[in-house]
Design a protein around this motif. Structure first.
Motif, mmCIF file in Angstrom:
data_model
loop_
_atom_site.group_PDB
_atom_site.id
_atom_site.type_symbol
_atom_site.label_atom_id
_atom_site.label_comp_id
_atom_site.label_asym_id
_atom_site.label_seq_id
_atom_site.Cartn_x
_atom_site.Cartn_y
_atom_site.Cartn_z
ATOM 1 N N GLY A 59 -4.950 -18.738 0.388
ATOM 2 C CA GLY A 59 -4.076 -18.241 -0.667
ATOM 3 C C GLY A 59 -2.703 -18.855 -0.504
ATOM 4 O O GLY A 59 -1.794 -18.261 0.060
ATOM 5 N N ARG A 60 -2.508 -20.084 -0.945
ATOM 6 C CA ARG A 60 -1.229 -20.751 -0.785
ATOM 7 C C ARG A 60 -0.150 -20.059 -1.597
ATOM 8 O O ARG A 60 -0.428 -19.320 -2.515
ATOM 9 C CB ARG A 60 -1.349 -22.223 -1.213
ATOM 10 N N SER A 61 1.114 -20.359 -1.262
ATOM 11 C CA SER A 61 2.220 -19.646 -1.884
ATOM 12 C C SER A 61 2.360 -19.939 -3.364
ATOM 13 O O SER A 61 3.074 -19.244 -4.070
ATOM 14 C CB SER A 61 3.526 -19.995 -1.162
ATOM 15 N N THR A 105 0.744 -11.226 2.185
ATOM 16 C CA THR A 105 0.651 -12.350 1.257
ATOM 17 C C THR A 105 2.057 -12.757 0.837
ATOM 18 O O THR A 105 2.891 -11.898 0.524
ATOM 19 C CB THR A 105 -0.167 -11.964 0.012
ATOM 20 N N THR A 129 -3.954 -5.018 -0.103
ATOM 21 C CA THR A 129 -4.256 -6.430 0.150
ATOM 22 C C THR A 129 -3.051 -7.326 -0.098
ATOM 23 O O THR A 129 -3.054 -8.491 0.305
ATOM 24 C CB THR A 129 -5.425 -6.920 -0.734
ATOM 25 N N LYS A 130 -2.021 -6.804 -0.752
ATOM 26 C CA LYS A 130 -0.822 -7.602 -1.007
ATOM 27 C C LYS A 130 0.038 -7.743 0.247
ATOM 28 O O LYS A 130 0.909 -8.617 0.306
ATOM 29 C CB LYS A 130 0.004 -6.966 -2.135
ATOM 30 N N LYS A 156 -8.159 -11.557 -11.245
ATOM 31 C CA LYS A 156 -7.473 -10.488 -10.514
ATOM 32 C C LYS A 156 -7.885 -9.101 -10.977
ATOM 33 O O LYS A 156 -7.812 -8.139 -10.205
ATOM 34 C CB LYS A 156 -5.958 -10.650 -10.662
ATOM 35 N N GLY A 167 4.919 -17.192 6.525
ATOM 36 C CA GLY A 167 3.580 -17.078 5.972
ATOM 37 C C GLY A 167 3.156 -18.242 5.106
ATOM 38 O O GLY A 167 2.194 -18.139 4.341
ATOM 39 N N HIS A 211 2.698 -10.182 -6.368
ATOM 40 C CA HIS A 211 1.621 -10.991 -5.795
ATOM 41 C C HIS A 211 1.481 -10.728 -4.297
ATOM 42 O O HIS A 211 0.376 -10.757 -3.748
ATOM 43 C CB HIS A 211 1.932 -12.465 -6.033
ATOM 44 N N GLY A 212 2.609 -10.500 -3.645
ATOM 45 C CA GLY A 212 2.578 -10.273 -2.200
ATOM 46 C C GLY A 212 3.796 -9.509 -1.731
ATOM 47 O O GLY A 212 4.797 -9.387 -2.445
#
Length: 265
Positions: A61-63, A216, A212-213, A72, A47, A176-177
């Motif tokens: 949405g970069r790492s 990501t 939504t996480k 947020k 990803g 975050h993901g």
């Protein structure tokens, strides 16, 4: 150059310029077209890039992207409220709990007023502020200290050292993901280490993350999916994600904005 070194070079170039061409990477890295494409496949599977014809681009949405707390805090509000309500029901009176930084754990903190005799350990300035505003006199709040991040988390050696000496009944972890291969991730390397210390201190780990996480991927893994005893998310989680998470987490709980609870594992 080893595969991981090549992939690091490719990822850095994507982050710097937004896109890379296979032909350019062949020249720069001194390897074959096929080798470059395999490296891009690996990065895409994690990803970290998006493959396109002839190369790869950065993903939305970069790492390492880390929005501030205010940005947020206004996202997915109904879902976060529903998740927080479900998570609060898992807190027992007289226990010691940990709350990581994040807007979902911050929301959860507001649901704890009715739970007596709690000791709460957190590395979040925002969470500590909410808890200190409570009228309860039977609550102890421990703020770890450390270096402040854009999400108002306290991280680094001071925070990690404080957490390593503690034993908590349950830790509520905001992330975050989340993804099948990468697990639960963060875009901040220092925050990952501090959150890892929180997980290690926990008798039970409850991850709180809205739908939504899913998919990501932050730059650093906090924990694998199977390290979550419970994952509380919302009913908008895609079907594919439900299947994957049901196989890995101890218990998957889907909170509804109408107040219903659904347990899938």
């Amino acid at each position: 150059m080893l595969a991981r070194q090549r992939q690091a070079v490719i990822l850095e170039e994507v982050r710097r310029t937004g896109a890379v061409r296979v032909s350019d990477l062949v020249v720069r890295l001194g390897v074959s077209d096929m080798t470059v494409r395999r490296d891009l496949d690996v990065l895409a599977a994690r990803g970290l890039v998006e493959k396109v014809y002839g190369g790869a681009t950065s993903v939305a949405g970069r790492s390492t992207d880390e929005p501030g707390f205010e940005a947020k805090s206004v996202r997915q509000l109904p879902e976060k409220e529903a998740i927080a309500g479900m998570a609060a029901a898992l807190v027992r009176p007289g226990t010691a709990i940990g709350l990581s930084a994040g807007t979902t754990t911050w929301t959860l903190a507001r649901f704890l007023d009715d739970v007596p005799d709690l000791t709460v350990v957190t590395n979040s300035i925002r969470v500590a502020d909410v808890l200190q505003q409570s009228a309860r006199t039977d609550r102890t709040v421990v703020l770890t200290g450390g270096v402040r991040t854009p999400s108002d988390a306290l991280v680094g050696p001071v925070a990690v050292q404080a957490l390593r000496s503690l034993h908590l009944d349950v830790v509520f972890l905001g992330v975050h993901g989340m993804a099948e291969r990468s697990g639960f991730t963060t875009p901040n390397l220092n925050e990952s280490e501090t959150n890892r210390a929180l997980v290690d201190a926990a008798g039970r780990v409850v991850v709180v993350a809205d739908h939504t996480k899913w998919g990501t991927v932050g730059i650093s893994t906090i924990a694998d999916l199977d390290e979550a005893d419970v994952l509380v998310t919302d009913e908008n989680l895609p079907g594919e994600a439900r299947s994957v998470l049901t196989e890995h987490v101890g218990e998957l709980v889907l909170a509804s904005t109408s107040g219903r609870r659904e347990e899938l594992a």
